[in-house]
Each structure stands twice: as C-alpha cells, then as structure tokens.
Write a protein that holds these residues in place. Structure first.
Motif, PDB file in Angstrom:
ATOM      1  N   TYR A  14      42.793  30.164  25.824  1.00 35.54           N
ATOM      2  CA  TYR A  14      44.242  30.026  25.675  1.00 35.54           C
ATOM      3  C   TYR A  14      44.671  30.545  24.307  1.00 35.54           C
ATOM      4  N   ASN A  15      45.740  31.312  24.269  1.00 33.58           N
ATOM      5  CA  ASN A  15      46.334  31.924  23.086  1.00 33.58           C
ATOM      6  C   ASN A  15      45.683  33.246  22.706  1.00 33.58           C
ATOM      7  N   ARG A  16      44.727  33.736  23.491  1.00 38.94           N
ATOM      8  CA  ARG A  16      44.205  35.073  23.248  1.00 38.94           C
ATOM      9  C   ARG A  16      45.055  36.083  24.008  1.00 38.94           C
ATOM     10  N   LEU A  17      45.290  37.223  23.399  1.00 36.18           N
ATOM     11  CA  LEU A  17      46.047  38.265  24.069  1.00 36.18           C
ATOM     12  C   LEU A  17      45.121  39.016  25.026  1.00 36.18           C
ATOM     13  N   THR A  18      45.620  39.342  26.180  1.00 38.41           N
ATOM     14  CA  THR A  18      44.788  39.939  27.225  1.00 38.41           C
ATOM     15  C   THR A  18      44.904  41.459  27.295  1.00 38.41           C
ATOM     16  N   TYR A  19      45.760  42.037  26.455  1.00 42.70           N
ATOM     17  CA  TYR A  19      45.984  43.477  26.522  1.00 42.70           C
ATOM     18  C   TYR A  19      46.243  44.034  25.123  1.00 42.70           C
ATOM     19  N   GLN A  20      46.268  45.348  25.010  1.00 42.42           N
ATOM     20  CA  GLN A  20      46.495  46.014  23.742  1.00 42.42           C
ATOM     21  C   GLN A  20      47.990  46.285  23.545  1.00 42.42           C
ATOM     22  N   PRO A  21      48.629  45.674  22.532  1.00 44.85           N
ATOM     23  CA  PRO A  21      50.053  45.943  22.278  1.00 44.85           C
ATOM     24  C   PRO A  21      50.246  47.371  21.746  1.00 44.85           C
ATOM     25  N   THR A  22      51.506  47.767  21.622  1.00 43.76           N
ATOM     26  CA  THR A  22      51.803  49.130  21.171  1.00 43.76           C
ATOM     27  C   THR A  22      51.756  49.267  19.656  1.00 43.76           C
ATOM     28  N   HIS A  23      52.467  48.379  18.951  1.00 45.54           N
ATOM     29  CA  HIS A  23      52.592  48.520  17.494  1.00 45.54           C
ATOM     30  C   HIS A  23      51.859  47.440  16.710  1.00 45.54           C
ATOM     31  N   LEU A  24      51.311  46.463  17.381  1.00 42.71           N
ATOM     32  CA  LEU A  24      50.589  45.377  16.718  1.00 42.71           C
ATOM     33  C   LEU A  24      49.168  45.324  17.260  1.00 42.71           C
ATOM     34  N   THR A  25      48.295  44.638  16.550  1.00 45.13           N
ATOM     35  CA  THR A  25      46.959  44.383  17.079  1.00 45.13           C
ATOM     36  C   THR A  25      46.977  43.076  17.850  1.00 45.13           C
ATOM     37  N   PRO A  26      46.038  42.875  18.761  1.00 46.17           N
ATOM     38  CA  PRO A  26      45.980  41.580  19.446  1.00 46.17           C
ATOM     39  C   PRO A  26      45.903  40.416  18.468  1.00 46.17           C
ATOM     40  N   ARG A  27      45.140  40.584  17.402  1.00 48.68           N
ATOM     41  CA  ARG A  27      44.991  39.500  16.424  1.00 48.68           C
ATOM     42  C   ARG A  27      46.324  39.198  15.729  1.00 48.68           C
ATOM     43  N   GLN A  28      47.098  40.241  15.441  1.00 46.12           N
ATOM     44  CA  GLN A  28      48.408  40.013  14.820  1.00 46.12           C
ATOM     45  C   GLN A  28      49.313  39.197  15.735  1.00 46.12           C
ATOM     46  N   VAL A  29      49.265  39.491  17.018  1.00 45.48           N
ATOM     47  CA  VAL A  29      50.096  38.749  17.965  1.00 45.48           C
ATOM     48  C   VAL A  29      49.632  37.300  18.055  1.00 45.48           C
ATOM     49  N   GLU A  30      48.323  37.091  18.179  1.00 46.59           N
ATOM     50  CA  GLU A  30      47.778  35.732  18.296  1.00 46.59           C
ATOM     51  C   GLU A  30      48.105  34.907  17.063  1.00 46.59           C
ATOM     52  N   GLU A  31      47.877  35.481  15.881  1.00 43.36           N
ATOM     53  CA  GLU A  31      48.126  34.750  14.640  1.00 43.36           C
ATOM     54  C   GLU A  31      49.628  34.577  14.405  1.00 43.36           C
ATOM     55  N   GLY A  32      50.426  35.555  14.834  1.00 41.58           N
ATOM     56  CA  GLY A  32      51.871  35.449  14.680  1.00 41.58           C
ATOM     57  C   GLY A  32      52.443  34.317  15.513  1.00 41.58           C
ATOM     58  N   CYS A  33      51.941  34.160  16.748  1.00 37.30           N
ATOM     59  CA  CYS A  33      52.400  33.065  17.605  1.00 37.30           C
ATOM     60  C   CYS A  33      52.019  31.714  17.004  1.00 37.30           C
ATOM     61  N   LEU A  34      50.794  31.613  16.519  1.00 37.27           N
ATOM     62  CA  LEU A  34      50.314  30.347  15.944  1.00 37.27           C
ATOM     63  C   LEU A  34      51.143  29.966  14.717  1.00 37.27           C
ATOM     64  N   LYS A  35      51.393  30.934  13.841  1.00 39.28           N
ATOM     65  CA  LYS A  35      52.193  30.661  12.647  1.00 39.28           C
ATOM     66  C   LYS A  35      53.626  30.293  13.016  1.00 39.28           C
ATOM     67  N   ALA A  36      54.181  30.953  14.030  1.00 36.75           N
ATOM     68  CA  ALA A  36      55.550  30.644  14.443  1.00 36.75           C
ATOM     69  C   ALA A  36      55.660  29.197  14.890  1.00 36.75           C
ATOM     70  N   ARG A  37      54.684  28.723  15.661  1.00 34.01           N
ATOM     71  CA  ARG A  37      54.703  27.326  16.099  1.00 34.01           C
ATOM     72  C   ARG A  37      54.631  26.384  14.905  1.00 34.01           C
ATOM     73  N   LYS A  38      53.747  26.687  13.987  1.00 33.00           N
ATOM     74  CA  LYS A  38      53.598  25.821  12.813  1.00 33.00           C
ATOM     75  C   LYS A  38      54.872  25.800  11.983  1.00 33.00           C
ATOM     76  N   ASP A  39      55.502  26.955  11.820  1.00 31.92           N
ATOM     77  CA  ASP A  39      56.731  27.025  11.020  1.00 31.92           C
ATOM     78  C   ASP A  39      57.881  26.283  11.692  1.00 31.92           C
ATOM     79  N   PHE A  40      57.952  26.364  13.007  1.00 30.41           N
ATOM     80  CA  PHE A  40      59.054  25.705  13.708  1.00 30.41           C
ATOM     81  C   PHE A  40      58.889  24.194  13.720  1.00 30.41           C
TER      82      PHE A  40
END
Length: 448
Positions: A367-393
């Motif tokens: 859970y929380n792993r990206l299953t595909y390759q984004p266009t302008h971000l890396t999968p890790r950037q998306v995963e870490e960005g989501c986690l940080k967004a939750r913590k900040d909110f």
C-alpha cells in the motif's frame, strides 16, 4: 443448507491489529443476506476483526471482491477449496476480471447480485452450481438489506445506506463507469426511509454510500424532503458540480446532510482534462462551491490524487495548502491507482508504463507504492509526496485551525478531533501495508 459469508481484509501485517478506520459495516454482505432465503443457515465472518474458522462445516462460502482485497480473497478461497468447500466470488473485481476470478472459485457472479442470487442459491441446493452467473441491472426495487449478520461485531458507529447506484461521468481512472456502464439509478425513497427508520436507533450518523448522490440533481432534490422527515445526520459522496447549486445545497442541509466527500483529484486543469473529469471545471471555481457548503454547515471530505501527467513537485503542497485554507473536515492525499478495466489502466499498459502489471496479486506490492511510471516525477517522489502531504495536513496546528470553521454542528465538531486524530495515527500504519496476509504459508489453489 448452511452458507458462509466472509468479508475480506485488504491484508494482514504480522503482529499488528487491523486499521480501525477500515472497519465499517460491509453493506454488500447485508445485501446478500437480505436476498438469501430464510431457511438457509447463514454464518458471517469479517476477516478484518476476527479469525475465520475454516474447519467449521458449511456447504459453500461466498466472498465479495474488491481489487485491493483480491489477493487476500484468493488466499481465503484456497483455504476453503482445499477442504472441499465450494467458493462463490462476486463484486467489482470479479466483474472487471472474470477470467482471473474463475481461477480461484467454483462459481463467480458478474454484475449485480439482485437479479441472479436466487438462482445461485437454488443451484447450490441441488448441487448444480454453474461456473459463471451474469447479473443484470435492476430498478433497485429488489434491494433487501438484512443487517442481523452484524450483531456482536464492533464496527465504527456509522450506519451505511444506499440511496442510488452509479455515476454518469466518464472519468478515465474510475471503475464505477465500467461496472455500471455510466448509468445512474435511484432507489425508491420510501424504501430508503423505511430502512433508516429500522436502524436509526443507536446510530447518530449515517453514510449514504452512493457513488454520486448528485448523479441526478432532479432525483436528489425529489428525495430530500423525505430524508428530512427521518431527522438524522448524514454524509455522502457527490460531484462538486452540485455544490455550485446553492438551493440544492440548502435543501441537503435541511434534510440533515452534515458532510460530503468530494473528489477534487487535482488542482491542475490540464490533469482534469486528461482525466476526463471536466465536471470539476463546471460552474466556476472550487472555492465558490465550497463557500456554498460552508454557508449551510456541510463539512467537506476532500480527496486528491497524484501521479498524473501534469503533476510537479509542488502539486502536493498546493493541494495541502488549498485543503487547509478551505478548512476541510478531513482530506486524503493518495497516488492515482490504475484499476483494472478502466481506460487509465489500459492506457498505461499500452504506453508500457506499468511497474507492477497485476499489482493486486504481486507479493512485492505494498500500500502506498506507485504501480506505474509517472511523466515528470519519479515513483519515489510521488510516494514520498503523498506521505508528506498527509503528515502536513494532519499536524496539530492544521487540526486546530480547521476545527474553527467546522463548528457549525456540535455533534460533527465534537467528533472532528477524534476523527482527525485517528487519521493522524494511521498515516505510518497504512504506509507499506501488505495486500494479503503476509503470514499466510499456503499456496493459491487454482481450479483445475
């Protein structure tokens, strides 16, 4: 004849209790129980909160399957089938991928159960269970909900009720449009009212689980006066276009609505166009619609997704800042999921961007792993960005700041704090959660 219903967990992490926020009443089980003849001895076990007694005698077991629970369902099915117990599978995932589900079941139900469940039960009685049953869409008059199977189980204190099914919008990523063929149907309001009257004792909040309560503004307006007579607080899901209609929002509030879950998805208009979610750009800005909801004391449960082609590193903080500025009651910040059977999934496969093809069965997926390759971000950037967004909110400063504008209804304001604290506690617990029981030592048993 004895029939056992099992509702699956997403999975189990060794040594940890299942996440509390994922423990609401499983309405599909109550619907199946309502369709089952009274002379059938029904047993029900919820994998999220109790151990399944695989050795208990039963003539068959039935499970409803969602994509997130598919791996765990196939584990459970294997345990029963190796004991010689027939397994019946149905639900969204089965309809989206019937060939896959057939590998682990003696029978599958495609589509809605109301039109076909009587035949399944009759065939089970006579030992003539078919491999595949095709349910048809009905006018929902056959919906019969029997919640007696929930007795003795400690679910979250929210009553779940269905007032309609489907959604007419063609969002690229959504499996609802595939399952219901972009058709919206409303249940008879008198049936809904009677159901509310039967279960409202002991529950102070109800969740109308419709895919889009505003699937028809006219139909929604017609049922609101009857809902007002029930004198209950309720929350629901709806598209944001309805919130631009102030008179409709006012009617919802008068009928007892205290919160709406809205899929904002993205603040980037190019993303919304690519998602085919133009409904989010109708009627003006998000802020205008949210002001209408606040004016009538309706809290907002906002959802945002990331990993679409026009997302950038700043997309995460922009969404968090927006959700905080608008004082959303709660909000979710997740990466986009390619659900099987959706245009989004097919597009990613064609573009050869999938990292995990059938991610729902991959033992390495969490859970929380990206299953595909984004266009302008890396999968890790998306995963870490989501986690940080939750913590900040869900920081304490955010919770306190947002609480002030959510104080209109005392009951909702009082529960604002424990609900936000629950989300705050579960941020890390959800991260990396396994699909399937990671302690299960068996082997998935396919039908020969």
């Amino acid at each position: 004849m004895r029939l056992t219903f099992v509702y699956p967990a997403i999975g189990h992490r060794t040594g940890e209790s299942y996440l509390r926020s994922w423990q609401m009443e499983p309405l599909p089980i109550a619907a199946l129980k309502g369709l089952t003849p009274a002379d059938v001895d029904v047993r029900f076990y919820d994998d999220r909160m109790e151990t399944i007694p695989f050795d208990e005698p039963t003539h068959a077991v039935a499970l409803t399957v969602e994509t997130y629970t598919a791996r765990r369902v196939y584990q459970i099915a294997s345990e029963y089938r190796k004991r010689g117990v027939p397994v019946i599978l149905g639900g969204f995932h089965v309809t989206l991928l019937p060939e896959e589900a057939e590998l682990y079941a003696d029978a599958i139900v495609i589509g809605e159960a109301e039109s076909i469940w009587a035949e399944v039960i009759d065939d089970l009685r006579h030992g003539t269970l078919k491999k595949r049953y095709q349910g048809q869409q009905t006018d929902l008059s056959q919906v019969r909900v029997d919640r007696s199977v929930f007795q003795g189980k400690r679910y979250l204190p929210i009553g779940l009720i269905e007032t309609g099914r489907g959604c007419r919008f063609p969002c690229e990523f959504c499996a609802v449009q595939t399952f219901y063929q972009r058709r919206y149907r409303r249940r008879d309001i008198d049936q809904v009212f009677n159901e509310l009257e039967q279960i409202k004792q002991g529950k102070k909040l109800f969740f109308f689980v419709d895919d889009n309560f505003a699937g028809s503004l006219k139909g929604g307006s017609e049922i609101l006066p009857t809902l007002a007579q029930a004198k209950v607080r309720w929350i629901t899901q709806m598209s944001i276009d309805a919130a631009h209609d102030e008179s409709f929002v006012q009617e919802m509030a008068r009928a007892g609505c205290r919160g709406v879950l809205i899929g904002f998805e993205s603040l980037n208009e190019d993303n919304l166009k690519q998602m085919n979610k133009r409904v989010n750009t109708m009627g003006g800005s998000f802020s205008h619609a949210l002001a209408n909801l606040r004016k009538y004391g309706i809290g907002v449960f906002g959802t945002f997704v990331f990993g679409y082609d026009h997302d950038t590193p700043s997309s995460f903080s922009e969404a968090v800042n927006f959700a905080r500025e608008e004082s959303m009651y709660v909000a979710a910040f997740n990466h986009m999921m390619p659900w099987p059977g959706t245009p989004f999934y097919h597009r990613l496969v064609q573009e050869k961007r999938m990292i995990f093809d059938r991610w729902w069965l991959d033992e390495n997926y969490r859970y929380n792993r990206l299953t595909y390759q984004p266009t302008h971000l890396t999968p890790r950037q998306v995963e870490e960005g989501c986690l940080k967004a939750r913590k900040d909110f869900y920081t304490w400063s955010s919770i306190m700041q947002r609480s002030w504008r959510n104080r209109g209804d005392f009951f909702m304001w009082r529960n604002f704090f424990p609900i936000n604290m629950l989300h705050q506690r579960e941020i890390e617990a959800r991260n990396g959660y396994p699909l399937g029981d990671e302690g299960w030592q068996g082997k998935l048993l396919e039908v020969k």
